[in-house]
Structure formats: C-alpha cells, structure tokens
Design a protein around this motif. Sequence first.
Motif, short mmCIF file in Angstrom:
data_model
loop_
_atom_site.label_atom_id
_atom_site.label_comp_id
_atom_site.label_asym_id
_atom_site.label_seq_id
_atom_site.Cartn_x
_atom_site.Cartn_y
_atom_site.Cartn_z
N ALA A 66 0.83 -1.22 0.00
CA ALA A 66 0.00 0.00 0.00
C ALA A 66 0.86 1.27 0.00
N ILE A 67 2.19 1.10 0.03
CA ILE A 67 3.09 2.26 0.04
C ILE A 67 3.70 2.42 -1.35
N ASP A 68 3.32 3.50 -2.02
CA ASP A 68 3.79 3.73 -3.38
C ASP A 68 5.13 4.46 -3.36
N LEU A 69 6.17 3.74 -2.94
CA LEU A 69 7.54 4.28 -2.85
C LEU A 69 8.50 3.10 -2.98
N PRO A 70 9.74 3.35 -3.42
CA PRO A 70 10.73 2.28 -3.31
C PRO A 70 11.05 2.08 -1.83
N LEU A 71 11.15 0.84 -1.39
CA LEU A 71 11.46 0.58 0.02
C LEU A 71 12.16 -0.76 0.17
N CYS A 72 12.77 -0.95 1.33
CA CYS A 72 13.38 -2.25 1.66
C CYS A 72 12.57 -2.88 2.79
N MET A 73 12.64 -4.20 2.88
CA MET A 73 11.98 -4.90 3.99
C MET A 73 13.00 -5.72 4.76
N GLU A 74 12.93 -5.61 6.06
CA GLU A 74 13.75 -6.43 6.94
C GLU A 74 12.84 -7.09 7.97
N PHE A 75 13.34 -8.17 8.56
CA PHE A 75 12.55 -8.93 9.53
C PHE A 75 13.38 -9.19 10.76
N LEU A 76 12.72 -9.05 11.89
CA LEU A 76 13.40 -9.25 13.15
C LEU A 76 12.48 -10.03 14.07
N GLY A 77 13.01 -11.09 14.64
CA GLY A 77 12.18 -11.91 15.53
C GLY A 77 12.43 -11.56 16.98
N VAL A 78 11.36 -11.33 17.73
CA VAL A 78 11.51 -11.12 19.17
C VAL A 78 10.59 -12.09 19.91
N SER A 79 10.98 -12.41 21.10
CA SER A 79 10.06 -13.17 21.92
C SER A 79 10.10 -12.57 23.32
N SER A 80 8.90 -12.30 23.83
CA SER A 80 8.80 -11.76 25.18
C SER A 80 8.51 -12.93 26.10
N TYR A 81 9.21 -12.97 27.20
CA TYR A 81 8.89 -14.00 28.19
C TYR A 81 7.53 -13.69 28.75
N GLN A 82 6.64 -14.66 28.72
CA GLN A 82 5.27 -14.40 29.13
C GLN A 82 4.98 -14.97 30.51
N GLY A 83 4.21 -14.22 31.27
CA GLY A 83 3.63 -14.75 32.50
C GLY A 83 2.14 -14.77 32.23
N GLY A 84 1.56 -15.91 31.97
CA GLY A 84 0.16 -16.00 31.55
C GLY A 84 0.01 -15.40 30.17
N THR A 85 -0.92 -14.47 30.00
CA THR A 85 -1.08 -13.82 28.70
C THR A 85 -0.39 -12.46 28.70
N GLU A 86 0.41 -12.19 29.73
CA GLU A 86 1.04 -10.86 29.84
C GLU A 86 2.56 -10.97 29.74
N THR A 87 3.16 -10.07 28.98
CA THR A 87 4.61 -10.07 28.85
C THR A 87 5.26 -9.54 30.13
N THR A 88 6.43 -10.09 30.44
CA THR A 88 7.15 -9.69 31.65
C THR A 88 8.08 -8.50 31.38
N GLY A 89 8.21 -8.14 30.10
CA GLY A 89 9.10 -7.03 29.76
C GLY A 89 10.51 -7.51 29.46
N GLU A 90 10.74 -8.79 29.68
CA GLU A 90 12.05 -9.36 29.36
C GLU A 90 11.98 -9.86 27.92
N VAL A 91 12.71 -9.22 27.04
CA VAL A 91 12.57 -9.50 25.61
C VAL A 91 13.88 -10.07 25.06
N ARG A 92 13.77 -11.01 24.15
CA ARG A 92 14.94 -11.57 23.48
C ARG A 92 14.80 -11.37 21.99
N ILE A 93 15.90 -11.07 21.30
CA ILE A 93 15.89 -11.07 19.84
C ILE A 93 16.20 -12.49 19.41
N THR A 94 15.25 -13.12 18.73
CA THR A 94 15.41 -14.52 18.36
C THR A 94 15.98 -14.67 16.96
#
Length: 176
Positions: free
Chosen positions: A56-84
């Motif tokens: 939907a963006i009418d411009l030249p652009l690049c795409m990158e991907f980054l995986g993160v995972s938040s340590y979860q306590g139940g359905t809530e994130t603990t704020g401790e994040v890892r780049i996977t």
Amino acid sequence: MPFYEQSVDTLIDERTLFARIRELGKEIARDYSGKNLTLLAVLKGSIFFATDLARAIDLPLCMEFLGVSSYQGGTETTGEVRITSDVTTPMAGKDLLVVEDIIDTGLTMKFLLENLQARHPASLRVCTLLEKPARAKARIDIHYRGFVIDDRFVVGYGLDFSERYRNLPFIGVMRS
Ligand code: IMP
Ligand code: MG
C-alpha cells in the motif's frame, strides 16, 4: 463452514482492515518521499500486516525482519525480551519504520526501540496495526496506528493464541 466459526467472533473485518491499511500506506508514502525507507517487520505477528502495508506504500522501500520473543507470564509479557532472529543488513543511516501487530504493555517496543536506536538509523518510527492503551506500561511514541482497541485478547491476521489462529483473514476475539 470455516474452522474458526465456533470459537472466534469478528472484531475488525477484512474490508475494514484493508481500507485502513490503504490509508496508512498513503500517509507513510507522503512522509517518506525521497527518504531511504526500510520497513522492519517484527516476527511473527506483523507478517501479514507488513506485507499488505508494503504493497500500500507507493515508494521504493526495503523490507527487513526481526524476531523477538517476550517471556510471558500468563497472557502478559514480563518485559524481558529476546531477539530470536536479527536483521541481515546494517541499520545505520536507514529511515527505519518498525511494523508491529499490536502494542499492548509497550514493553516489547520499548526494548526494541532502545536496541535499534543504538544502531544509529537516520530515523526511527513506529507503525502498529493495533494499540491497547488500557494496558500501557511504557510510553511509546506511535507515529502510525491502525486501530485502538479495548482490553481484549485478539487473534487473527498474524496474531496468535498459542501459535494458532494467525491465518484468520480478519481480527477476531476468542469466544470464552
Ligand atoms: P507488549 O510487550 O505487551 O506491548 O506486547 C508484546 C506482544 O504480545 C505483541 O507483539 C503480541 O505478539 C503479543 N500480544 C499482546 N496482546 C495480544 C493479543 O491481544 N493477542 C495476541 N497477541 C498479543
Ligand atoms: Mg508481536
């Protein structure tokens, strides 16, 4: 009958999603004209949103991907994040637009923005499809947001419940 019919109610249907994504795309194209735009999609949740937004963006652009995972306590994130899984090219000098599925507590995005800022991009902004302000714990400057939603657990269009339901073509809520 679709497999999800018994378990999920529609919150944002496909047409409404695409109409809003088209608007966001136009806004982003206006703001980033002449710049060095890289969409940085946060895996896995933002994958559907990022690919539709990019188209939907009418411009030249690049795409990158980054995986993160938040340590979860139940359905809530603990704020401790890892780049996977990290990006494959340097972020320095790029106009980075982080594309997220949802900002809930904001703790994942806070971590991510600090991490990315240290790589010296030319600019750094956030685009999220959904925001749940009721649960915010960190103040995040959101430049582009699709929809503000109530404090309900949503699935579909990339968002999962125990890794399932990502492939629903709309945003839904689990029926309890
Ligand atoms: P935050 O760190 O609390 O802002 O949220 C981090 C991640 O939790 C998001 O990127 C999602 O992957 C996940 N998440 C938060 N709310 C929901 C939801 O309602 N449905 C599915 N995933 C969610
Ligand atoms: Mg996510």
